[in-house]
Design an enzyme around this catalytic site. Structure first.
Site, PDB file in Angstrom:
ATOM      1  N   HIS A 128       0.925  -1.213  -0.026  1.00  0.00           N
ATOM      2  CA  HIS A 128      -0.338   0.095  -0.215  1.00  0.00           C
ATOM      3  C   HIS A 128       1.270   1.347   0.076  1.00  0.00           C
ATOM      4  O   HIS A 128       1.585   1.752   0.852  1.00  0.00           O
ATOM      5  CB  HIS A 128      -1.018   0.226   1.602  1.00  0.00           C
ATOM      6  N   HIS A 188       0.908   5.159  -1.453  1.00  0.00           N
ATOM      7  CA  HIS A 188       0.239   6.615  -2.322  1.00  0.00           C
ATOM      8  C   HIS A 188       2.126   7.280  -2.477  1.00  0.00           C
ATOM      9  O   HIS A 188       2.528   8.513  -1.028  1.00  0.00           O
ATOM     10  CB  HIS A 188      -0.753   8.130  -1.520  1.00  0.00           C
ATOM     11  N   HIS A 193     -11.849   4.088  -3.491  1.00  0.00           N
ATOM     12  CA  HIS A 193     -11.183   4.509  -2.795  1.00  0.00           C
ATOM     13  C   HIS A 193     -11.839   4.283  -0.889  1.00  0.00           C
ATOM     14  O   HIS A 193     -10.505   4.016   0.187  1.00  0.00           O
ATOM     15  CB  HIS A 193     -11.338   5.702  -2.899  1.00  0.00           C
ATOM     16  N   ARG A 220     -17.043   5.884   2.053  1.00  0.00           N
ATOM     17  CA  ARG A 220     -17.120   7.315   1.570  1.00  0.00           C
ATOM     18  C   ARG A 220     -17.278   7.927  -0.085  1.00  0.00           C
ATOM     19  O   ARG A 220     -18.004   8.650   0.149  1.00  0.00           O
ATOM     20  CB  ARG A 220     -15.945   8.166   2.524  1.00  0.00           C
ATOM     21  N   HIS A 233      -9.691   1.379   0.992  1.00  0.00           N
ATOM     22  CA  HIS A 233      -9.062   1.538   2.267  1.00  0.00           C
ATOM     23  C   HIS A 233     -10.692   1.193   3.275  1.00  0.00           C
ATOM     24  O   HIS A 233     -12.094   1.747   3.168  1.00  0.00           O
ATOM     25  CB  HIS A 233      -9.372   3.597   2.638  1.00  0.00           C
ATOM     26  N   GLU A 267      -9.937   2.999   8.826  1.00  0.00           N
ATOM     27  CA  GLU A 267      -8.946   3.822   9.374  1.00  0.00           C
ATOM     28  C   GLU A 267      -9.132   4.767  11.169  1.00  0.00           C
ATOM     29  O   GLU A 267      -8.574   5.120  11.225  1.00  0.00           O
ATOM     30  CB  GLU A 267      -8.611   4.904   8.094  1.00  0.00           C
ATOM     31  N   HIS A 307      -6.178  -0.856   5.995  1.00  0.00           N
ATOM     32  CA  HIS A 307      -6.626   0.161   7.443  1.00  0.00           C
ATOM     33  C   HIS A 307      -7.796  -1.103   7.677  1.00  0.00           C
ATOM     34  O   HIS A 307      -8.566  -0.434   8.260  1.00  0.00           O
ATOM     35  CB  HIS A 307      -6.951   1.801   7.539  1.00  0.00           C
ATOM     36  N   ASP A 335       2.400   3.577   2.931  1.00  0.00           N
ATOM     37  CA  ASP A 335       0.860   4.455   3.340  1.00  0.00           C
ATOM     38  C   ASP A 335       1.109   5.458   2.919  1.00  0.00           C
ATOM     39  O   ASP A 335       2.051   6.000   1.788  1.00  0.00           O
ATOM     40  CB  ASP A 335       0.022   4.136   4.049  1.00  0.00           C
TER      41      ASP A 335
HETATM   42 ZN   LIG Z   1      -4.137   4.963   2.450  1.00  0.00          ZN
END
Ligand SMILES: [Zn+2]
Length: 419
Positions: A21, A23, A188, A191, A214, A217, A251, A302
């Site tokens: 994972h 970004h 994503h 949400r 995700h 988290e 997460h 991450d």
């Molecule tokens: Zn992430």
């Protein structure tokens, strides 16, 4: 085939870990997560605002430069592959790259990441991410995309699926037989994608592709999901047909027993990101219970507060010790397996011969038996990194790109808006 390399004295050869994972652009925020607005400490949500500011400033050219440095740092540290959870798809106004009137090529951001991975010699699984709405308010109502989030969104799930299909071809052409670039997918979060669209992804996405999401988290996202849909994020993924063995939940932090049992029964992947979850104050997920229930653990860096596969492995066990008051919740072999086999499985990668040569005579590792290295070594002990039959790094220096520190120095000097 090149002949079998000989291992230098006072080293051991170990299978190379996988970073499930990432970004890449979050690397800009390293060391800044303690800064909130007005001099306060901030929380996850203020950190997110900070991150959005940088997301708004990245162009394909800048992202390629930054990601080359990040992937070089990753490779030098010992990671052989990365799952890049990527949602910076479009121009800031939401227009696709390559659209009429745009002077950039189609898929410009995705190809920038692909070129960065090729330059760094690391395996990239591009987890191209569906992101369609701004989030869920505490009362469960849907938030519109804000100004920064517009570039994350394809507007409709059909448009995302269609672009995703074309991206497979573009990425394959860029790879050109190198064997380093493959395409995966991500949602994503619950949400950012509505239940009806989650169902369309379950029905419309190639079932052979790895799919990441995700999960939970922050407690606030669980509460909003309950308010909106009457169930937890795990429950919603189950209801919409996305919970299964090809799904990796990133997460898995705030779960109840029924979430844990559902993820385990589905044989889902779980990507723990313990250094990030500590850095952001997310909390400690029930990793031991998830593994006992049947889920498959892997590890991700991450936001790259730490890029060190050994420290990430250690943090998994340390977090378990802190939450349980017991040691040996995971054996060194189990944490190594999460970093290697768990990562390969999560990213849909075949078994391969990627390996590290790790020093056993440093101040950190002297006296350790090889099996103890996950509890003693750091990335500074990685003497060689071999990926896809190539020697990619030696003693902290990338064989083609040089010292990653110099790549970062060039990026931050040339682009002071990110400093
Ligand atoms: Zn992430």
């Amino acid at each position: 085939m090149s002949p079998e390399p000989t291992t230098p004295p006072n080293t051991v050869r170990v299978p190379a870990p996988v970073n499930a994972h990432s970004h890449a652009f979050h690397r800009i925020l390293r060391g800044r997560t303690h800064e909130g607005p007005g001099g306060g400490a901030g929380d996850f949500w203020t950190w997110r605002e900070h991150m959005y500011t940088y997301a708004h400033s990245l162009t394909p050219r800048l992202y390629q430069q930054l990601a080359t440095a990040v992937f070089a740092e990753m490779a030098v540290a010992g990671y052989s592959a990365v799952g890049e959870f990527h949602y910076l798809h479009h121009q800031n106004d939401g227009t696709p790259y390559g659209a009429q009137g745009s002077d950039a090529e189609p898929h410009a951001m995705e190809l920038a990441l692909g070129r960065a991975a090729l330059a760094a010699g690391i395996r990239l699984v591009l987890l191209d991410t569906c992101y369609l709405q701004g989030g869920l308010a505490a009362d469960g109502s849907v938030l519109e995309l804000d100004e920064t989030q517009r570039r994350f969104s394809d507007r409709t799930v059909e448009a995302w699926l269609e672009r995703h299909g074309r991206l497979a071809t573009a990425l394959g052409e860029l790879d050109a037989g190198a064997g380093l670039l493959t395409l995966g997918a991500a949602v994503h979060s619950v949400r950012a994608v509505a239940p009806a669209d989650l169902g369309k992804i379950a029905a419309g996405l190639d079932p052979a592709l790895p799919l990441h999401v995700h999960l939970s988290e922050q407690p606030a996202e669980n509460h909003a999901c309950q308010a909106a849909h009457g169930t937890s994020p795990t429950g919603l993924l189950q209801e919409t047909g996305l919970l299964g063995a090809r799904l990796s939940a990133v997460h898995a932090t705030h779960l109840d027993d029924s979430d844990i049992q559902a993820l385990g029964a589905a044989r889902a992947g779980i990507v723990m990101c313990p250094t990030t979850e500590a850095d952001l104050g997310d909390g400690i997920g029930p990793a031991r219970e998830l593994a006992d229930a049947g889920a498959h653990l892997s590890l991700g860096s991450d936001q790259h507060a730490v890029l060190d596969p050994y420290l990430e492995q250690r943090a998994l066990e340390h977090a378990e010790r802190l939450r349980s008051g017991k040691r040996g919740r995971f054996s060194p072999a189990q944490i190594s397996a999460a970093a290697r086999e768990g990562g390969l499985r999560s990213l849909g990668l075949e078994e391969n011969d990627d390996f590290l040569v790790v020093r056993t005579d440093s101040a950190r590792t002297a006296g350790s038996r090889p099996a103890q290295l996950p509890l003693t070594a750091t990335a500074a002990d990685v003497a060689e990194v071999h990926i896809n039959g190539q020697l990619v790094a030696r003693n902290g220096i990338h064989t083609r790109l040089g010292d990653p520190a110099e790549l970062y120095a060039a990026f931050f000097t040339q682009n002071p808006e990110f400093s």
